[in-house]
Design a protein around this motif. Structure first.
Motif, PDB file in Angstrom:
ATOM      1  N   GLN A 119      15.974  41.959  51.920  1.00  0.00           N
ATOM      2  CA  GLN A 119      16.572  43.235  51.548  1.00  0.00           C
ATOM      3  C   GLN A 119      17.394  43.174  50.272  1.00  0.00           C
ATOM      4  OE1 GLN A 119      18.403  44.036  55.633  1.00  0.00           O
ATOM      5  NE2 GLN A 119      17.796  46.094  55.012  1.00  0.00           N
ATOM      6  N   VAL A 120      18.102  42.069  50.040  1.00  0.00           N
ATOM      7  CA  VAL A 120      19.099  42.055  48.962  1.00  0.00           C
ATOM      8  C   VAL A 120      18.594  41.479  47.647  1.00  0.00           C
ATOM      9  CG1 VAL A 120      20.965  41.909  50.650  1.00  0.00           C
ATOM     10  CG2 VAL A 120      20.116  39.814  49.589  1.00  0.00           C
ATOM     11  N   VAL A 121      17.547  40.656  47.674  1.00  0.00           N
ATOM     12  CA  VAL A 121      17.034  40.106  46.409  1.00  0.00           C
ATOM     13  C   VAL A 121      16.305  41.211  45.640  1.00  0.00           C
ATOM     14  CG1 VAL A 121      15.479  38.431  45.334  1.00  0.00           C
ATOM     15  CG2 VAL A 121      16.809  37.774  47.361  1.00  0.00           C
ATOM     16  N   GLN A 142      19.244  24.361  37.649  1.00  0.00           N
ATOM     17  CA  GLN A 142      19.254  24.580  39.098  1.00  0.00           C
ATOM     18  C   GLN A 142      20.535  25.276  39.539  1.00  0.00           C
ATOM     19  OE1 GLN A 142      19.274  21.065  41.602  1.00  0.00           O
ATOM     20  NE2 GLN A 142      18.264  22.165  43.275  1.00  0.00           N
ATOM     21  N   LEU A 143      21.656  24.949  38.903  1.00  0.00           N
ATOM     22  CA  LEU A 143      22.920  25.602  39.260  1.00  0.00           C
ATOM     23  C   LEU A 143      22.876  27.102  38.995  1.00  0.00           C
ATOM     24  CD1 LEU A 143      25.604  23.040  38.001  1.00  0.00           C
ATOM     25  CD2 LEU A 143      25.039  23.600  40.371  1.00  0.00           C
ATOM     26  N   HIS A 144      22.217  27.512  37.924  1.00  0.00           N
ATOM     27  CA  HIS A 144      22.098  28.949  37.654  1.00  0.00           C
ATOM     28  C   HIS A 144      21.355  29.655  38.790  1.00  0.00           C
ATOM     29  CE1 HIS A 144      23.090  28.225  33.280  1.00  0.00           C
ATOM     30  NE2 HIS A 144      23.797  29.297  33.565  1.00  0.00           N
ATOM     31  N   THR A 145      20.295  29.025  39.288  1.00  0.00           N
ATOM     32  CA  THR A 145      19.577  29.623  40.417  1.00  0.00           C
ATOM     33  C   THR A 145      20.441  29.636  41.665  1.00  0.00           C
ATOM     34  OG1 THR A 145      17.440  28.884  39.538  1.00  0.00           O
ATOM     35  CG2 THR A 145      17.526  29.443  41.881  1.00  0.00           C
ATOM     36  N   LEU A 146      21.099  28.529  41.949  1.00  0.00           N
ATOM     37  CA  LEU A 146      21.921  28.433  43.154  1.00  0.00           C
ATOM     38  C   LEU A 146      23.041  29.466  43.163  1.00  0.00           C
ATOM     39  CD1 LEU A 146      22.116  24.539  43.434  1.00  0.00           C
ATOM     40  CD2 LEU A 146      21.164  26.062  45.173  1.00  0.00           C
ATOM     41  N   PHE A 147      23.718  29.632  42.040  1.00  0.00           N
ATOM     42  CA  PHE A 147      24.829  30.594  42.006  1.00  0.00           C
ATOM     43  C   PHE A 147      24.328  32.032  41.982  1.00  0.00           C
ATOM     44  CE2 PHE A 147      27.435  26.912  40.637  1.00  0.00           C
ATOM     45  CZ  PHE A 147      28.463  27.049  41.563  1.00  0.00           C
ATOM     46  N   ALA A 148      23.153  32.276  41.423  1.00  0.00           N
ATOM     47  CA  ALA A 148      22.565  33.618  41.519  1.00  0.00           C
ATOM     48  C   ALA A 148      22.310  33.969  42.977  1.00  0.00           C
ATOM     49  CB  ALA A 148      21.264  33.687  40.714  1.00  0.00           C
ATOM     50  N   LEU A 149      21.750  33.027  43.726  1.00  0.00           N
ATOM     51  CA  LEU A 149      21.477  33.256  45.145  1.00  0.00           C
ATOM     52  C   LEU A 149      22.779  33.327  45.946  1.00  0.00           C
ATOM     53  CD1 LEU A 149      18.412  30.866  45.575  1.00  0.00           C
ATOM     54  CD2 LEU A 149      18.392  33.353  45.309  1.00  0.00           C
ATOM     55  N   ALA A 150      23.778  32.530  45.557  1.00  0.00           N
ATOM     56  CA  ALA A 150      25.076  32.589  46.232  1.00  0.00           C
ATOM     57  C   ALA A 150      25.723  33.958  46.043  1.00  0.00           C
ATOM     58  CB  ALA A 150      25.996  31.489  45.700  1.00  0.00           C
ATOM     59  N   ASN A 151      25.588  34.537  44.850  1.00  0.00           N
ATOM     60  CA  ASN A 151      26.137  35.875  44.606  1.00  0.00           C
ATOM     61  C   ASN A 151      25.537  36.905  45.557  1.00  0.00           C
ATOM     62  OD1 ASN A 151      27.867  35.102  42.567  1.00  0.00           O
ATOM     63  ND2 ASN A 151      26.482  35.659  40.908  1.00  0.00           N
ATOM     64  N   LEU A 152      24.235  36.786  45.806  1.00  0.00           N
ATOM     65  CA  LEU A 152      23.579  37.732  46.713  1.00  0.00           C
ATOM     66  C   LEU A 152      24.072  37.553  48.145  1.00  0.00           C
ATOM     67  CD1 LEU A 152      19.964  37.527  45.273  1.00  0.00           C
ATOM     68  CD2 LEU A 152      21.575  39.416  45.028  1.00  0.00           C
ATOM     69  N   VAL A 153      24.374  36.324  48.528  1.00  0.00           N
ATOM     70  CA  VAL A 153      24.933  36.082  49.866  1.00  0.00           C
ATOM     71  C   VAL A 153      26.335  36.688  49.967  1.00  0.00           C
ATOM     72  CG1 VAL A 153      25.741  34.291  51.459  1.00  0.00           C
ATOM     73  CG2 VAL A 153      23.551  34.010  50.286  1.00  0.00           C
ATOM     74  N   ILE A 154      27.128  36.549  48.896  1.00  0.00           N
ATOM     75  CA  ILE A 154      28.506  37.049  48.904  1.00  0.00           C
ATOM     76  C   ILE A 154      28.558  38.556  49.115  1.00  0.00           C
ATOM     77  CG2 ILE A 154      30.534  37.397  47.431  1.00  0.00           C
ATOM     78  CD1 ILE A 154      29.915  34.606  46.222  1.00  0.00           C
ATOM     79  N   VAL A 155      27.630  39.273  48.484  1.00  0.00           N
ATOM     80  CA  VAL A 155      27.677  40.751  48.526  1.00  0.00           C
ATOM     81  C   VAL A 155      26.584  41.328  49.425  1.00  0.00           C
ATOM     82  CG1 VAL A 155      28.715  40.881  46.234  1.00  0.00           C
ATOM     83  CG2 VAL A 155      26.233  40.976  46.462  1.00  0.00           C
ATOM     84  N   LYS A 156      25.990  40.523  50.282  1.00  0.00           N
ATOM     85  CA  LYS A 156      24.822  40.988  51.044  1.00  0.00           C
ATOM     86  C   LYS A 156      25.139  42.178  51.958  1.00  0.00           C
ATOM     87  CE  LYS A 156      25.275  37.608  54.824  1.00  0.00           C
ATOM     88  NZ  LYS A 156      24.643  36.468  55.517  1.00  0.00           N
ATOM     89  N   LYS A 157      26.333  42.229  52.519  1.00  0.00           N
ATOM     90  CA  LYS A 157      26.654  43.347  53.406  1.00  0.00           C
ATOM     91  C   LYS A 157      26.623  44.671  52.653  1.00  0.00           C
ATOM     92  CE  LYS A 157      29.404  40.806  56.827  1.00  0.00           C
ATOM     93  NZ  LYS A 157      30.736  40.663  57.471  1.00  0.00           N
ATOM     94  N   THR A 158      27.185  44.661  51.456  1.00  0.00           N
ATOM     95  CA  THR A 158      27.185  45.888  50.652  1.00  0.00           C
ATOM     96  C   THR A 158      25.775  46.244  50.215  1.00  0.00           C
ATOM     97  OG1 THR A 158      29.406  45.337  49.847  1.00  0.00           O
ATOM     98  CG2 THR A 158      28.150  46.983  48.611  1.00  0.00           C
ATOM     99  N   LEU A 159      25.002  45.256  49.798  1.00  0.00           N
ATOM    100  CA  LEU A 159      23.654  45.512  49.320  1.00  0.00           C
ATOM    101  C   LEU A 159      22.735  45.971  50.463  1.00  0.00           C
ATOM    102  CD1 LEU A 159      23.042  42.601  46.787  1.00  0.00           C
ATOM    103  CD2 LEU A 159      23.459  45.009  46.276  1.00  0.00           C
ATOM    104  N   ALA A 179      23.544  47.795  52.895  1.00  0.00           N
ATOM    105  CA  ALA A 179      23.841  49.204  53.176  1.00  0.00           C
ATOM    106  C   ALA A 179      23.091  50.114  52.211  1.00  0.00           C
ATOM    107  CB  ALA A 179      25.334  49.459  53.067  1.00  0.00           C
ATOM    108  N   SER A 180      22.726  49.550  51.046  1.00  0.00           N
ATOM    109  CA  SER A 180      21.946  50.305  50.055  1.00  0.00           C
ATOM    110  C   SER A 180      20.963  49.345  49.427  1.00  0.00           C
ATOM    111  CB  SER A 180      22.880  50.886  48.991  1.00  0.00           C
ATOM    112  OG  SER A 180      22.140  51.560  47.992  1.00  0.00           O
ATOM    113  N   PRO A 181      19.813  49.087  50.060  1.00  0.00           N
ATOM    114  CA  PRO A 181      18.871  48.054  49.630  1.00  0.00           C
ATOM    115  C   PRO A 181      18.435  48.221  48.193  1.00  0.00           C
ATOM    116  CG  PRO A 181      18.248  48.947  51.772  1.00  0.00           C
ATOM    117  CD  PRO A 181      19.325  49.818  51.250  1.00  0.00           C
ATOM    118  N   VAL A 182      18.214  47.045  47.542  1.00  0.00           N
ATOM    119  CA  VAL A 182      17.770  47.057  46.150  1.00  0.00           C
ATOM    120  C   VAL A 182      16.292  47.395  46.089  1.00  0.00           C
ATOM    121  CG1 VAL A 182      19.478  45.338  45.499  1.00  0.00           C
ATOM    122  CG2 VAL A 182      17.215  44.585  46.209  1.00  0.00           C
ATOM    123  N   ALA A 183      15.869  47.844  44.905  1.00  0.00           N
ATOM    124  CA  ALA A 183      14.460  48.198  44.708  1.00  0.00           C
ATOM    125  C   ALA A 183      13.628  46.952  44.512  1.00  0.00           C
ATOM    126  CB  ALA A 183      14.335  49.114  43.504  1.00  0.00           C
TER     127      ALA A 183
END
Length: 324
Positions: free
Chosen positions: A30-32, A301-318, A320-324
């Protein structure tokens, strides 16, 4: 990504218990922002005009993300995809129709991303999406760094440790590896900047690199003491909130100490936000030790890991309004 279910997939979907893996993958589905990530990468992706047609970009991106979420080597990822219906379902692989991409295909896809600096593109695209949704405010930044260990063994083809990694002392213990320096949005805890260096690089030397320039306040621990006096920060009009060293607090007269300690506790609660992304990549994604040689590969690899970590951090908000 179009999917056509087989009998085995239908049987798996009908099971009564949903595992933690099922729940996590459903959340990530849902969030990616799949569409916009694929759109950014597609112009550079091989079109297969010669030779065998390449595997679809979105499928390879899904497999690449699975590798980072579960901390798997290329061969281990191939085995896991054969073993797990949950992973195959997320990647859109039906064994009745197609085989699992082998370890070499996974390796080549990762090299393609690294050589064209596309992991930074993925990180920036996720950040742009979060900023558009008001989840990255850029009004204040918390800076910090963490050490990620590299294998110290010399039992390899080069008969040596990675020359780009170095050792450093933290407290009474020595570490060998690299540092991940990050800038974190103070309002949301989202990482907006990532820099990779050898472990012996002083944190304060990378402070300018992890600030985006639009913040009104900067928060950091005592390792950044004196940052506001450095020439690279001379033109910054920000509120500097650098932790006072504990030895200085203890040396203050009681009246000043009673005033300073509550202030420091309040600031430390703000700075604590920076530990959440580190917790996600090291404990949830199991990235406690470097897998590759060289700063470029590991920073990618760190850029990918932190991009995915950001999505985990805000997943509840996202969610509630799924990305396209």
């Amino acid at each position: 990504m179009d999917r056509q279910g087989s009998f085995s997939q239908a049987e798996y979907a009908g099971k009564k218990k949903q595992t933690r893996r099922d729940k996590f993958l459903a959340e990530m589905e849902q969030v990616v922002p799949w569409a916009r990530l694929v759109e950014r990468l597609r112009p550079l992706y091989p079109k297969g005009e010669r030779g065998r047609k390449p595997i679809g970009l979105e499928r390879m991106l899904r497999i690449y993300f699975l590798q980072h979420w579960y901390g798997l080597a290329d061969e281990a990822l191939e085995d896991a995809l054969y073993d797990s219906q949950a992973l195959r379902g997320f990647a859109g692989i039906d064994l009745a129709v197609a085989t699992v991409p082998d370890a070499t295909t996974v390796l080549n896809f990762r090299h393609w991303l690294e050589q064209r600096n596309l992991t930074k593109v993925l990180f920036d695209e996720v950040g742009a999406m979060l900023e558009e949704r008001g989840l990255l405010m850029r009004q204040g930044t918390i800076v910090d760094a963490t050490i990620i260990a590299a294998p110290p063994s010399t039992k390899n083809k080069q008969k040596s440790r990675d020359p780009e990694m170095h050792q450093t002392r933290k407290g009474n213990q020595w570490y060998f590896g690299m540092k991940a320096h990050i800038g974190v949005d103070v309002a949301s805890g989202v990482v907006h900047t990532v820099v990779g260096t050898a472990a012996n690089e002083a944190d304060i030397n990378q402070m300018a690199a992890v600030l985006h320039g639009r913040e009104e306040a900067v928060f950091a621990d005592a390792g950044y003491t004196g940052a506001h006096k450095r020439p690279e920060h001379a033109d910054r009009d920000v509120s500097w909130n650098i932790a006072i060293k504990r030895s200085i607090i203890k040396a203050l007269p009681k009246g000043l100490r009673d005033w300073a300690e509550p202030v420091e506790r309040a600031l430390s609660q703000v700075r604590a936000w920076v530990e959440h992304p580190f917790h996600i990549i090291k404990n949830l994604f199991r990235h406690k030790k470097l897998r590759y040689r060289g700063l470029a590969k590991n920073t990618a690899q760190l850029h990918t890991l932190f991009a995915l970590a950001n999505l985990v951090i805000v997943k509840k908000t996202l969610r509630a309004s799924p990305v396209a």
